[in-house]
Design a protein around this motif. Structure first.
Motif, short mmCIF file in Angstrom:
data_model
loop_
_atom_site.label_atom_id
_atom_site.label_comp_id
_atom_site.label_asym_id
_atom_site.label_seq_id
_atom_site.Cartn_x
_atom_site.Cartn_y
_atom_site.Cartn_z
N VAL A 160 -11.98 0.21 11.94
CA VAL A 160 -13.23 0.96 12.11
C VAL A 160 -13.47 1.86 10.90
N ASP A 161 -12.40 2.48 10.41
CA ASP A 161 -12.53 3.36 9.24
C ASP A 161 -12.99 2.55 8.03
N GLN A 162 -12.46 1.34 7.88
CA GLN A 162 -12.89 0.48 6.78
C GLN A 162 -14.36 0.11 6.94
N LEU A 163 -14.78 -0.15 8.17
CA LEU A 163 -16.18 -0.48 8.43
C LEU A 163 -17.10 0.69 8.04
N VAL A 164 -16.66 1.90 8.38
CA VAL A 164 -17.44 3.09 8.03
C VAL A 164 -17.51 3.28 6.52
N ALA A 165 -16.40 2.97 5.84
CA ALA A 165 -16.34 3.13 4.38
C ALA A 165 -17.05 2.01 3.63
N GLN A 166 -17.36 0.91 4.33
CA GLN A 166 -18.00 -0.22 3.67
C GLN A 166 -19.33 0.21 3.05
N ARG A 167 -19.55 -0.25 1.84
CA ARG A 167 -20.76 0.04 1.05
C ARG A 167 -20.90 1.53 0.70
N GLN A 168 -19.78 2.28 0.80
CA GLN A 168 -19.76 3.67 0.37
C GLN A 168 -19.07 3.75 -0.99
N VAL A 169 -19.86 3.76 -2.06
CA VAL A 169 -19.30 3.62 -3.39
C VAL A 169 -18.45 4.81 -3.81
N GLU A 170 -18.60 5.94 -3.14
CA GLU A 170 -17.83 7.14 -3.49
C GLU A 170 -16.48 7.20 -2.76
N THR A 171 -16.11 6.14 -2.06
CA THR A 171 -14.82 6.12 -1.37
C THR A 171 -13.69 6.42 -2.36
N SER A 172 -12.82 7.36 -2.00
CA SER A 172 -11.74 7.77 -2.90
C SER A 172 -10.52 6.87 -2.74
N GLU A 173 -9.64 6.94 -3.74
CA GLU A 173 -8.39 6.20 -3.64
C GLU A 173 -7.57 6.67 -2.46
N GLU A 174 -7.57 7.99 -2.21
CA GLU A 174 -6.80 8.54 -1.09
C GLU A 174 -7.33 8.01 0.24
N ARG A 175 -8.65 7.96 0.38
CA ARG A 175 -9.25 7.44 1.61
C ARG A 175 -8.88 5.97 1.78
N TYR A 176 -8.94 5.23 0.70
CA TYR A 176 -8.64 3.81 0.82
C TYR A 176 -7.18 3.58 1.19
N LEU A 177 -6.27 4.35 0.60
CA LEU A 177 -4.86 4.20 0.95
C LEU A 177 -4.63 4.53 2.42
N ALA A 178 -5.37 5.51 2.95
CA ALA A 178 -5.25 5.83 4.38
C ALA A 178 -5.73 4.66 5.23
N ILE A 179 -6.79 3.99 4.79
CA ILE A 179 -7.31 2.84 5.53
C ILE A 179 -6.29 1.71 5.57
N ILE A 180 -5.71 1.37 4.42
CA ILE A 180 -4.77 0.24 4.43
C ILE A 180 -3.44 0.60 5.08
N ASN A 181 -3.10 1.88 5.05
CA ASN A 181 -1.91 2.31 5.78
C ASN A 181 -2.08 2.02 7.27
N ALA A 182 -3.31 2.18 7.75
CA ALA A 182 -3.58 1.94 9.17
C ALA A 182 -3.78 0.45 9.45
N LYS A 183 -4.67 -0.20 8.72
CA LYS A 183 -5.08 -1.54 9.12
C LYS A 183 -4.07 -2.63 8.76
N THR A 184 -3.22 -2.37 7.77
CA THR A 184 -2.24 -3.37 7.35
C THR A 184 -0.80 -2.89 7.54
N ALA A 185 -0.49 -1.71 7.01
CA ALA A 185 0.91 -1.27 6.96
C ALA A 185 1.48 -0.93 8.32
N ALA A 186 0.64 -0.50 9.25
CA ALA A 186 1.14 -0.08 10.57
C ALA A 186 1.87 -1.22 11.28
N LEU A 187 1.34 -2.44 11.19
CA LEU A 187 1.99 -3.56 11.88
C LEU A 187 3.25 -4.00 11.15
N PHE A 188 3.24 -3.96 9.82
CA PHE A 188 4.48 -4.23 9.07
C PHE A 188 5.58 -3.26 9.50
#
Length: 337
Positions: A160-188
């Motif tokens: 959901v966070d990635q969906l909210v950030a979609q097409r938001q060009v000002e998305t920061s690296e920190e925000r993106y790392l938080a997104i992938i920590n949740a959507k990918t890394a959590a299951l690993f």
């Protein structure tokens, strides 16, 4: 990112083969569970689920559950059903992702939603989630249930966070790392940690495996980000530029935008907004990303997290499992697909 990036000592060609060989017998048992539990009296369910499950994925997450159990010397069989649970959770999220993203390809062939339609794809994803919870309950451990159900919730939040950030060009690296920590890394992380629970090991061992899986998951996703702008469809198993056309602010784009000129930033603003998504625009995006070394920088960050994964299991004694898990982290970064 403030941490220093260290390069992993490189083997000639890191491979998943040691990990696959380590868990080959166990994966046969896992696959039996997967094939058995994806069956239904409704023929569409196993047909659609099987389209993706039999589609040649790496099966990284269930393999990591088995490898983590091997690292700890676990001799039981509970981890087979739990590894299947992890794969069902992952497969369900992929089915839902393809609907959300409108993906055309998955694992080198047509995505399930293109063949079967969005409604059926979503519902079969729900079926697989339900099967995963059945398997968790059958295991009987409330701790395992808490870890895996918690990861499922975090994954959904990340999507959901990635969906909210979609097409938001000002998305920061920190925000993106938080997104992938949740959507990918959590299951690993969960896939590795549950092995310590079934092996009845200490909280410290649980946390070490959680850290290994979490950092490996981040490295894996960052490598995916790089691949999307550095490989063709035959290598990736999906359409090149999918992330670009979907307006996803992945790390190569975030870095290229941050490093770009005013004119280049205008291009990115228009592209991420969806106003520039032709093949020529994709070619320009790739050129800008390479101009600013954004793919290389993304891979360097992936190496940093892969090294953190390797460091997380440093205290475990030498073994085939430790060696295979170390090389799996190296492979996650070096792969082209």
């Amino acid at each position: 990112m403030t941490a220093t990036i260290h390069s992993i000592p490189r083997r000639a060609e890191p491979s998943l083969q040691p990990l696959m060989a380590l868990v080959a017998d166990g994966m046969n048992s896992v696959n039996e569970v997967i094939l058995g539990r994806m069956q239904s009296r409704i023929p569409l369910i196993p047909a659609l689920a099987g389209h993706l499950i039999a589609g040649g994925g790496k099966r990284m997450r269930p393999m990591l559950t088995l490898a983590s159990a091997s690292l700890l010397g676990y001799g039981g069989s509970r981890h087979y059903k739990l590894a299947a649970t992890v794969e069902f959770i992952h497969t369900a999220t992929l089915l839902h992702d393809d609907v959300v993203d409108g993906s055309g390809m998955r694992r080198g062939k047509q995505a399930a939603n293109i063949i079967y339609g969005n409604p059926a794809t979503v519902l079969v994803g729900d079926f697989l989630f339900s099967r995963s919870f059945e398997l968790m309950v059958e295991d009987g451990s409330l701790k395992v249930l808490k870890i895996l159900s918690g990861a499922s919730a975090v994954i959904a939040e990340g999507e959901v966070d990635q969906l909210v950030a979609q097409r938001q060009v000002e998305t920061s690296e920190e925000r993106y790392l938080a997104i992938i920590n949740a959507k990918t890394a959590a299951l690993f992380a969960a896939a590795c940690r549950i092995a310590a629970v079934v092996a009845e090991r200490s909280e410290a061992d649980e946390l070490a495996l959680d850290s290994y899986g979490r950092n490996l998951g981040i490295a894996f996703q960052l490598a995916d980000d790089a691949i999307d702008y550095d490989s063709d469809a035959s290598e990736m198993g999906k359409d090149q530029g999918d992330d670009f056309r979907e307006g996803k602010m992945t790390l190569p784009v975030i870095l290229a935008y941050a490093r770009g000129t005013a004119e280049e930033r205008t291009f990115w603003q228009e592209a991420i907004a969806g106003d520039r998504n032709s093949d020529a625009d994709l070619a320009q995006a790739v050129a800008l990303i390479h101009k600013h070394e954004a793919v290389n920088a993304t891979r360097e960050r992936a190496r940093y997290y892969a090294q953190r994964a390797i460091d997380a299991i440093a205290a475990f004694p030498p073994s085939a499992a430790k060696s295979a898990m170390t090389e799996a982290a190296e492979f996650a970064v070096a792969r082209r697909y």
